[in-house]
Design a protein around this motif. Structure first.
Motif, mmCIF file in Angstrom:
data_model
loop_
_atom_site.group_PDB
_atom_site.id
_atom_site.type_symbol
_atom_site.label_atom_id
_atom_site.label_comp_id
_atom_site.label_asym_id
_atom_site.label_seq_id
_atom_site.Cartn_x
_atom_site.Cartn_y
_atom_site.Cartn_z
ATOM 1 N N PHE A 187 22.890 35.304 25.348
ATOM 2 C CA PHE A 187 22.679 35.865 26.678
ATOM 3 C C PHE A 187 23.294 34.969 27.753
ATOM 4 O O PHE A 187 24.022 35.431 28.630
ATOM 5 C CB PHE A 187 21.175 36.031 26.929
ATOM 6 N N LYS A 188 23.023 33.688 27.669
ATOM 7 C CA LYS A 188 23.553 32.731 28.649
ATOM 8 C C LYS A 188 25.077 32.749 28.658
ATOM 9 O O LYS A 188 25.698 32.808 29.720
ATOM 10 C CB LYS A 188 23.046 31.328 28.338
ATOM 11 N N ARG A 189 25.667 32.715 27.484
ATOM 12 C CA ARG A 189 27.128 32.721 27.388
ATOM 13 C C ARG A 189 27.710 34.009 27.972
ATOM 14 O O ARG A 189 28.656 33.970 28.756
ATOM 15 C CB ARG A 189 27.544 32.569 25.925
ATOM 16 N N ILE A 218 30.334 37.144 32.446
ATOM 17 C CA ILE A 218 30.327 38.297 33.357
ATOM 18 C C ILE A 218 30.441 37.827 34.803
ATOM 19 O O ILE A 218 31.226 38.361 35.585
ATOM 20 C CB ILE A 218 29.042 39.129 33.179
ATOM 21 N N LEU A 219 29.648 36.840 35.151
ATOM 22 C CA LEU A 219 29.659 36.339 36.528
ATOM 23 C C LEU A 219 30.964 35.633 36.866
ATOM 24 O O LEU A 219 31.464 35.734 37.979
ATOM 25 C CB LEU A 219 28.464 35.421 36.761
ATOM 26 N N ARG A 220 31.532 34.938 35.895
ATOM 27 C CA ARG A 220 32.809 34.265 36.124
ATOM 28 C C ARG A 220 33.904 35.291 36.394
ATOM 29 O O ARG A 220 34.676 35.162 37.335
ATOM 30 C CB ARG A 220 33.195 33.407 34.913
ATOM 31 N N THR A 226 43.518 31.928 47.337
ATOM 32 C CA THR A 226 42.350 31.067 47.453
ATOM 33 C C THR A 226 42.220 30.263 46.168
ATOM 34 O O THR A 226 42.339 30.797 45.083
ATOM 35 C CB THR A 226 41.070 31.899 47.646
ATOM 36 N N VAL A 227 41.984 28.995 46.308
ATOM 37 C CA VAL A 227 41.782 28.140 45.136
ATOM 38 C C VAL A 227 40.362 28.369 44.635
ATOM 39 O O VAL A 227 39.402 28.280 45.382
ATOM 40 C CB VAL A 227 41.992 26.655 45.505
ATOM 41 N N TYR A 228 40.257 28.686 43.357
ATOM 42 C CA TYR A 228 38.958 28.952 42.742
ATOM 43 C C TYR A 228 38.638 27.809 41.785
ATOM 44 O O TYR A 228 39.378 27.542 40.858
ATOM 45 C CB TYR A 228 38.992 30.285 41.983
ATOM 46 N N MET A 229 37.550 27.118 42.039
ATOM 47 C CA MET A 229 37.152 26.007 41.186
ATOM 48 C C MET A 229 35.787 26.302 40.580
ATOM 49 O O MET A 229 34.858 26.643 41.292
ATOM 50 C CB MET A 229 37.085 24.708 41.990
ATOM 51 N N MET A 230 35.706 26.168 39.259
ATOM 52 C CA MET A 230 34.411 26.320 38.581
ATOM 53 C C MET A 230 33.870 24.940 38.309
ATOM 54 O O MET A 230 34.571 24.046 37.899
ATOM 55 C CB MET A 230 34.583 27.077 37.268
ATOM 56 N N SER A 231 32.573 24.792 38.512
ATOM 57 C CA SER A 231 31.962 23.496 38.219
ATOM 58 C C SER A 231 31.210 23.553 36.935
ATOM 59 O O SER A 231 30.919 24.551 36.393
ATOM 60 C CB SER A 231 31.032 23.094 39.349
#
Length: 90
Positions: free
Chosen positions: A65-67, A72-74, A85-90
């Motif tokens: 579920f978490k994965r 989905i949100l990403r 726009t620069v998109y950075m994931m943390s």
């Protein structure tokens, strides 16, 4: 973390259902179907008890579920990022 969460879900299923509906309804139409399927898979094979086998099953489902929700949100966030726009994931 998932083991206490299962107890809370089983203790207050009505609230869990409301929370689930609220989270799903706050997403776009395409994400709603996918997120609903994630919630279905989360509780798949999980019974109404806190036996060790059942808690283990929920923990396995929670990892998937978490994965899936993170993905989905990403994807949803990346799709809404304006070009240039620069998109950075943390």
């Amino acid at each position: 973390m998932s083991r206490p969460l299962l107890g809370l879900i089983l203790l207050n299923e009505k609230y869990f259902g409301e929370l689930r509906s609220n989270l799903i309804s706050n997403q776009g139409l395409e994400q709603q179907q996918t997120l609903n399927a994630c919630f279905e898979k989360l509780m798949e094979g999980v019974e109404q008890n806190l036996l060790i086998k059942n808690r283990d099953r929920f923990t396995q489902n929670m990892s998937v579920f978490k994965r899936d929700v993170t993905e989905i949100l990403r994807i949803s966030t990346a799709a809404n990022t304006p070009v240039g726009t620069v998109y950075m994931m943390s």
